[in-house]
Design a protein around this motif. Sequence first.
Motif, PDB file in Angstrom:
ATOM      1  N   SER B 139       0.828  -1.215   0.000  1.00  0.00           N
ATOM      2  CA  SER B 139       0.000   0.000   0.000  1.00  0.00           C
ATOM      3  C   SER B 139       0.861   1.263   0.000  1.00  0.00           C
ATOM      4  CB  SER B 139      -0.931   0.000   1.213  1.00  0.00           C
ATOM      5  OG  SER B 139      -0.165  -0.073   2.401  1.00  0.00           O
ATOM      6  N   ASP B 143       1.171   5.099  -2.586  1.00  0.00           N
ATOM      7  CA  ASP B 143       0.885   6.341  -1.875  1.00  0.00           C
ATOM      8  C   ASP B 143       2.100   7.275  -1.756  1.00  0.00           C
ATOM      9  OD1 ASP B 143      -1.125   7.798  -0.630  1.00  0.00           O
ATOM     10  OD2 ASP B 143      -0.397   7.256   1.376  1.00  0.00           O
ATOM     11  N   SER B 145       3.911  10.369  -2.043  1.00  0.00           N
ATOM     12  CA  SER B 145       3.375  11.718  -2.272  1.00  0.00           C
ATOM     13  C   SER B 145       4.031  12.394  -3.476  1.00  0.00           C
ATOM     14  CB  SER B 145       3.577  12.569  -1.013  1.00  0.00           C
ATOM     15  OG  SER B 145       4.951  12.618  -0.698  1.00  0.00           O
ATOM     16  N   LYS B 148       2.333  11.603  -6.798  1.00  0.00           N
ATOM     17  CA  LYS B 148       0.900  11.844  -6.964  1.00  0.00           C
ATOM     18  C   LYS B 148       0.657  13.063  -7.854  1.00  0.00           C
ATOM     19  CE  LYS B 148      -1.148   9.703  -2.910  1.00  0.00           C
ATOM     20  NZ  LYS B 148      -1.727   9.927  -1.596  1.00  0.00           N
TER      21      LYS B 148
END
Lengths: 310, 381
Positions: B139, B143, B145, B148
């Motif tokens: 996970s 994720d 950052s 993103k």
Amino acid sequence: MEGSSPGVGATQPADVALPLGRPGRRRWTSRLGEYAGFAPALVLFGVFFLVPLGLIVCYSFWTTVDYNVVHDWTLDNYHYFFSVPTYVSTFWATVWVSFAATALALMLAFPFAYWLARYVSKRYQKVLLILVILPFWTSYLLRVYSWLTILGPQGAVNRFLEWTGATSQPVSFFLYDRPAVILVLVYLYFPFAALTLYASLERFDWNQFRAAMDLGATPATAVRRILLPQIRPGITTAVIFVFIPILGEYLTPQLVGGTRGVMIGNLIVNFFQGAQYTRGAAAALLIAALIVVLLAIFRRSLEVEDPYGT
Amino acid sequence: MTSIDERLFDERMSRGRVLRLGAVGAVGVIAAGCGGSSKGSSAAASATGKSDQAVTLNWLTWSDHYANDQLAAVKQQTNEQGRPQLFSDNADAYLKIKQTGSQFDIVSGDALWVPKYNKDGLTESFDLSSLPVSSQLYSIARDFSFWKDGSNYMGYPFSWSTVQIYYNPKFVKTVPDSWHAVLDPKYKGKVSLENIPTDMMAIAGKATGAKEPYNMTTAEIADAKAWLTEFKPNVLKLASQNNEVVRALADGSAWIGITNLGTDDRVKDAGGPLVKPAYPSEGTVGFIDSEQMVVKSKNKDAFPRFINAMQQAPYIAQNFITNGRPLFNEKAYKMLVNQGHEDRAKRLLYNQPDKALAMTLKGPSGNEQAYTDAFNEVFGA
């Protein structure tokens, strides 16, 4: 008489003897035909050599900012190279290594080519020439890598020394230094030198050599005063074929040279890896400039109008 | 499905076996596509199955991102042929993408290079969850950052590693737990590392306490250069490929290697001596790899299907066995554990992807020219 065909008089150039239809047109088309053979090479060199070379010249006068080439004309790249001692010393180290490797390659190739041209029958000459070019059938990278196996701590040389009792443990001296670079370069470029010298010696009229010795010359004198002047273009060509490519070498010093065997090509690669195309272009052009100067010098040696300087 | 996967990946990867493995992967692709959430289901459908027409995807990457047999199996499965072209340094790949337009479809990139590609309009973000295979990822890898872009992701997470010290305890008696330890004159000509100027400068920056090793100030660059100058006599060679570092450690010509995780296993596999890892107290630099979609690619529709097929757990587990550094596919980790490779996987931090964020991430240098200049000035003749 120069330029005429055998059997054609000095006052009657060869092209005059051609059958005539419409003379002006024939001459124009004939000339076009002569140059047609040159066209593919012209296209090849124009598109894939001259244009890229022109781009490199431009790049060398530009700068790089944040991975972008900025088209501001400047001499900064050249100024940088001449102001940093490392580049000057690396440049001279490159010339020195190239010179040493070329000299050794020629020193090994000349006796071989001499023996081949003079003492070996035509039939076996072909076999031996095939053996000379045999390494070309394997890749360049493989040939260099094989020397890691030969010179390395577990390599053939060290194993032999241990077997003879000369050493008790592997010696690291053979690899990752300048002598290793020179040795591998000599191995890589020996065929170029040998083939070029053989082509020259094979055309030599050995009766002149024998005549010189009949007149009292020692073999060494005959080689120096009869043979070498006449095969000078061959020697020069061999030097060009060996010295100039070595100037641009980077893979061999990278693989077997270690940090002590660095050549200018390695630094140029670092520039291109780091996207510093403008710095890399300037460094590459400095090598190219040296090659042009050398070719200009060698050009005189290629002209053999009077080999004995009479 | 798991038991079949596990049995297959651990065997020697013969062509026939890989093709079988590809068939298993295909089943997984379809099953994952069917079982996906409703969000992005149309994209998921395009990430599975077979292309109507044969597609060739030009892929600028590193050699450890694929296996030839894997490409053949994926081609059979998806009708999409990956055609890799290798590069050495991120800067090199970045400029190639910048200058070649639509010539490439996929480009691999490291950590902070990924946002640079994206920001400069060279790559396109995508909905990571639309790729069924992404459910196999840890996970944390979904994720990051810095990758993103709104609800999209800039690249598909692949592998990671610290760049650290490996040493031969037979010759190196004191654990080199600081970058300064490799400066010891008794290691003269006994250290091998890869010839990547920017990363070496960043390591020198770590050693000398630079705040941002990939974005050093002029004074910090000078300190890093001084460190490299002191280090140079100890360097045996600057290797063009990582396998040369492994070779130098294996044949004993190097006692210390500055290199990726898993080098100990690779040295052992090469018949070399025991080498141990050491983590410098100043910290390490490291990479997090990804696969990015080139914005000018004419085959963008093929990207999800290709990535979805290439990133299946059996392939990733085999990749770990071959290349020995952690990857982000959690399902592959579980397969490795079930097959008896737990010790190795744990030793190489496969089960601790959070460690990837503890290292200084590779990225573009703030002043690449100054980095390369300094490096060349040290390592010239």
